[in-house]
Scaffold this motif. Structure first.
Motif, PDB file in Angstrom:
ATOM      1  N   ALA A   1      -6.775   8.078   3.850  1.00 16.12           N
ATOM      2  CA  ALA A   1      -6.227   8.980   2.836  1.00 16.12           C
ATOM      3  C   ALA A   1      -4.722   9.173   2.983  1.00 16.12           C
ATOM      4  CB  ALA A   1      -6.932  10.332   2.900  1.00 16.12           C
TER       5      ALA A   1
ATOM      6  N   ASP B   1       1.960   9.213  -1.578  1.00 15.49           N
ATOM      7  CA  ASP B   1       2.379   9.014  -2.964  1.00 15.49           C
ATOM      8  C   ASP B   1       2.816  10.337  -3.577  1.00 15.49           C
ATOM      9  OD1 ASP B   1       2.841   7.934  -5.433  1.00 15.49           O
ATOM     10  OD2 ASP B   1       0.735   7.573  -5.933  1.00 15.49           O
TER      11      ASP B   1
ATOM     12  N   THR C   1       0.828  -1.203   0.000  1.00 14.24           N
ATOM     13  CA  THR C   1       0.000   0.000   0.000  1.00 14.24           C
ATOM     14  C   THR C   1       0.860   1.249   0.000  1.00 14.24           C
ATOM     15  OG1 THR C   1      -1.713  -1.145   1.246  1.00 14.24           O
ATOM     16  CG2 THR C   1      -1.791   1.255   1.255  1.00 14.24           C
TER      17      THR C   1
ATOM     18  N   THR D   1     -13.404  14.861  -3.184  1.00 13.27           N
ATOM     19  CA  THR D   1     -12.955  13.502  -2.854  1.00 13.27           C
ATOM     20  C   THR D   1     -13.920  12.411  -3.300  1.00 13.27           C
ATOM     21  OG1 THR D   1     -14.034  13.421  -0.677  1.00 13.27           O
ATOM     22  CG2 THR D   1     -11.842  14.427  -0.790  1.00 13.27           C
TER      23      THR D   1
ATOM     24  N   ASP E   1      -6.156  12.368  -0.716  1.00 14.33           N
ATOM     25  CA  ASP E   1      -6.937  11.147  -0.932  1.00 14.33           C
ATOM     26  C   ASP E   1      -6.027  10.125  -1.582  1.00 14.33           C
ATOM     27  OD1 ASP E   1      -9.087   9.468  -0.852  1.00 14.33           O
ATOM     28  OD2 ASP E   1     -10.083  10.293  -2.615  1.00 14.33           O
ATOM     29  N   ARG E   2      -6.022   8.924  -1.046  1.00 18.54           N
ATOM     30  CA  ARG E   2      -5.190   7.836  -1.570  1.00 18.54           C
ATOM     31  C   ARG E   2      -3.723   8.255  -1.649  1.00 18.54           C
ATOM     32  NH1 ARG E   2      -9.234   5.591  -6.374  1.00 18.54           N
ATOM     33  NH2 ARG E   2     -11.006   5.165  -4.989  1.00 18.54           N
TER      34      ARG E   2
END
Length: 343
Positions: free
Chosen positions: A55, A35, A31, A324, A223-224
């Protein structure tokens, strides 16, 4: 409730600078909690970091507070590199997580004194700092009681006091009011505002829109593991697009005829107008200044006298959902806890 004075932050020095921050869990193929996050927090301001569960908000805080090491990227806080200078950094930051981290067997005073000594304060300084913070956070009467006898609100205040022992330059608040009743939540907000007035820089993660609007000078939405929006609250509302035109006719009897006339014209191309009987206004969705002008022109052409007119931006909840695709979590309905617990 008094809000923080949200002066423009762009002319202030940067207290927290994050570039390309990456963090994996479970190896390179696992995961990606972060990022490539970029983030700037200016001195003496509150940066609100918003995002749904999972998130990457807490992972970001843990990287910035040296609890975990990022896999890539840089993070400089108060002039110290979070990876290369963790010891120096820990001396100038404070952290309050989602759950109180005090030692339940120790009294409130003992908890604060212990932290002061761990931060290399002398015995005299640690005692004085502990007593001062107990008074500031309204915990003096409970100073000698074990923390396990404290209510949830008292533990949260003690946790905040603990994060202030070292007079931090930067304070991380990771969803600090989760599970608190409204009164205690407001007390926490008041303390955060006071810290900011004293020059502390705050990075706040939250899912509570009211909390973000009360405290934050700027917002970053993640988010993510990625930053998907940033800016001031009003700026983000404007980016989402769409405003509501609130029109009040001078004659209350013209309220429903006004709504019917606007629906017949079909100017907005959006949902039909809505009548708000309590305020005596008609709500009309618009997307542009041209539509606003057309609506006002149509109203006056029908001979309807306007008592007042105003435009409203979307709520922060609507902004969060639009950006989002997730609804923001509502504050839990928590019963007020007793502030005094018998030992």
């Amino acid at each position: 409730m008094t809000r923080i004075d949200k002066n423009p932050a762009s002319d202030r020095p940067v207290a927290v600078s994050v570039r390309g921050l990456v963090k994996h869990y479970g190896g390179p193929q696992g995961t990606r909690a972060l990022d490539g996050v970029d983030l700037d927090v200016h001195e003496g301001t509150v940066m609100g970091v918003l995002g749904p569960n999972g998130a990457g908000k807490t992972t970001l805080v843990r990287c910035l507070s040296t609890l975990i090491t990022p896999d890539a990227g840089t993070a400089v806080v108060a002039g110290y590199d979070a990876v290369k200078q963790p010891r120096q950094l820990r001396r100038v930051i404070g952290l309050t997580g989602q759950y109180a981290s005090v030692d339940e067997k120790l009294s409130g005073r003992e908890n604060l004194y212990m932290i002061g000594r761990l931060l290399d304060l002398s015995r005299k300084e640690a005692r004085a700092r502990a007593d001062g913070l107990l008074e500031r956070f309204s915990l003096t009467d409970a100073a000698t009681r074990p923390a396990k006898t404290y209510s949830g609100g008292m533990r949260r205040r003690l946790d905040l006091a603990a994060s202030m022992i070292g007079r931090p330059h930067v304070l991380y608040l990771d969803e600090p009011t989760t599970g608190l009743d409204p009164r205690t939540r407001n007390e926490v907000w008041d303390e955060v505002k006071r810290m900011v007035r004293e020059g502390v820089t705050v990075l706040l993660t939250t899912q509570y829109m009211e909390e973000a609007e009360q405290l934050a000078s700027e917002l970053t939405v993640v988010d993510r593991g990625q930053v998907i929006a940033r800016g001031g609250i009003e700026e983000l509302k404007a980016k989402v697009g769409g405003r509501t035109l609130r029109i009040r006719p001078a004659d209350p009897l013209e309220l429903r005829p006004l709504a019917a006339s606007l629906d017949e014209l079909g100017i907005t191309g959006l949902a039909t107008s809505t009548v708000d009987p309590e305020s005596g206004t008609v709500l009309v969705p618009i997307l542009s200044d041209e539509q606003l002008t057309a609506v006002v022109g149509a109203v006056t052409a029908r001979g309807i006298t306007i008592g007042s007119i105003a435009t409203e931006l979307p709520s922060l909840d609507e902004v969060f959902l639009s950006i989002t695709g997730h609804k923001a979590s509502a504050p839990q309905d928590v019963r007020p806890e007793l502030e005094e617990v018998a030992v």
